[in-house]
Design a protein around this motif. Structure first.
Motif, PDB file in Angstrom:
ATOM      1  N   LYS A   9       5.239   8.723   2.380  1.00  0.00           N
ATOM      2  CA  LYS A   9       5.974   7.759   1.561  1.00  0.00           C
ATOM      3  C   LYS A   9       5.051   6.595   1.178  1.00  0.00           C
ATOM      4  CE  LYS A   9      10.275   5.218   1.430  1.00  0.00           C
ATOM      5  NZ  LYS A   9      11.467   4.792   2.146  1.00  0.00           N
ATOM      6  N   PRO A  10       4.916   6.323  -0.122  1.00  0.00           N
ATOM      7  CA  PRO A  10       4.067   5.206  -0.551  1.00  0.00           C
ATOM      8  C   PRO A  10       4.535   3.871   0.027  1.00  0.00           C
ATOM      9  CG  PRO A  10       4.682   6.597  -2.409  1.00  0.00           C
ATOM     10  CD  PRO A  10       5.523   7.025  -1.245  1.00  0.00           C
ATOM     11  N   LYS A  19       6.689  -4.656  -1.563  1.00  0.00           N
ATOM     12  CA  LYS A  19       7.629  -5.394  -0.713  1.00  0.00           C
ATOM     13  C   LYS A  19       7.362  -5.150   0.763  1.00  0.00           C
ATOM     14  CE  LYS A  19      11.985  -6.369  -2.979  1.00  0.00           C
ATOM     15  NZ  LYS A  19      13.364  -5.990  -3.173  1.00  0.00           N
ATOM     16  N   LYS A  20       6.974  -3.929   1.116  1.00  0.00           N
ATOM     17  CA  LYS A  20       6.765  -3.569   2.517  1.00  0.00           C
ATOM     18  C   LYS A  20       5.328  -3.788   2.981  1.00  0.00           C
ATOM     19  CE  LYS A  20      10.633  -0.470   2.869  1.00  0.00           C
ATOM     20  NZ  LYS A  20      11.163   0.770   3.356  1.00  0.00           N
ATOM     21  N   ALA A  21       4.455  -4.170   2.079  1.00  0.00           N
ATOM     22  CA  ALA A  21       3.048  -4.383   2.433  1.00  0.00           C
ATOM     23  C   ALA A  21       2.906  -5.621   3.310  1.00  0.00           C
ATOM     24  CB  ALA A  21       2.218  -4.526   1.174  1.00  0.00           C
ATOM     25  N   LYS A  22       2.106  -5.479   4.369  1.00  0.00           N
ATOM     26  CA  LYS A  22       1.855  -6.581   5.292  1.00  0.00           C
ATOM     27  C   LYS A  22       0.368  -6.630   5.629  1.00  0.00           C
ATOM     28  CE  LYS A  22       6.344  -6.392   7.460  1.00  0.00           C
ATOM     29  NZ  LYS A  22       7.173  -5.312   7.804  1.00  0.00           N
ATOM     30  N   ILE A  56       1.094  -2.492  -8.424  1.00  0.00           N
ATOM     31  CA  ILE A  56       0.133  -1.646  -7.716  1.00  0.00           C
ATOM     32  C   ILE A  56       0.382  -0.182  -8.100  1.00  0.00           C
ATOM     33  CG2 ILE A  56      -0.531  -0.788  -5.413  1.00  0.00           C
ATOM     34  CD1 ILE A  56      -1.677  -3.520  -6.035  1.00  0.00           C
ATOM     35  N   PRO A  57      -0.645   0.512  -8.542  1.00  0.00           N
ATOM     36  CA  PRO A  57      -0.506   1.930  -8.877  1.00  0.00           C
ATOM     37  C   PRO A  57      -0.192   2.793  -7.646  1.00  0.00           C
ATOM     38  CG  PRO A  57      -2.427   0.998  -9.968  1.00  0.00           C
ATOM     39  CD  PRO A  57      -1.942  -0.018  -8.962  1.00  0.00           C
ATOM     40  N   ALA A  77      -2.300   3.323   1.203  1.00  0.00           N
ATOM     41  CA  ALA A  77      -1.924   2.238   2.111  1.00  0.00           C
ATOM     42  C   ALA A  77      -1.293   2.743   3.401  1.00  0.00           C
ATOM     43  CB  ALA A  77      -0.979   1.267   1.404  1.00  0.00           C
ATOM     44  N   ASN A  78      -0.941   4.025   3.461  1.00  0.00           N
ATOM     45  CA  ASN A  78      -0.464   4.595   4.722  1.00  0.00           C
ATOM     46  C   ASN A  78      -1.538   4.514   5.798  1.00  0.00           C
ATOM     47  OD1 ASN A  78       2.334   5.956   4.624  1.00  0.00           O
ATOM     48  ND2 ASN A  78       1.422   6.399   2.624  1.00  0.00           N
TER      49      ASN A  78
END
Length: 130
Positions: free
Chosen positions: A5-6, A10-13, A32-33, A40-41
């Motif tokens: 799951k990309p 919003k969920k990026a930390k 972000i593409p 990012a996983n």
């Protein structure tokens, strides 16, 4: 469909959020593409790939348009639709015209055809090419 799951903005930390901001700033984009959201996983892979891409694609002995065209050509050969579309758009921003793109496609197709013929016929390399 993505295997993992990309990671949305919003969920990026932490490291991911910082890299996302850097990507948006340097690319002058607002979203972000999917490629980056998928990478990012694994934040270390995201960081390594982003840093490497910037280094390789910067102006050097080859100009940025030539590098994008090479990227498109390799992506065509590897059948990576995402990469073809992404780098074609980037090349167009750097000056690639439709006429140039058509010529690039013809060269890629011809190179693939003659490469397959050489490999199929097992053509020996000429001594003057060594």
């Amino acid at each position: 469909m993505s295997i993992l799951k990309p990671i949305t903005e919003k969920k990026a930390k932490g490291k991911v959020k910082k890299i996302y901001e850097d990507i948006k700033s340097k690319r002058k984009i607002t979203k972000i593409p999917n490629f980056w959201k998928s990478l990012a996983n694994d934040p270390d892979t995201l960081e390594r790939t982003w840093n490497s891409l910037q280094q390789v694609m910067q102006k050097g002995a080859l100009d940025p348009l030539t590098k994008e065209m090479l990227y498109v050509a390799v992506s065509m050969t590897n059948s990576c639709e995402y990469c073809i579309r992404s780098h074609t758009k980037a090349a167009q921003k750097k000056g690639l015209t439709d006429k140039m793109l058509k010529e690039l496609i013809a060269v890629v197709a011809m190179a693939n055809e003659t490469n397959r013929l050489v490999e199929s016929y097992q053509v020996e390399v000429d001594s003057f090419l060594k």
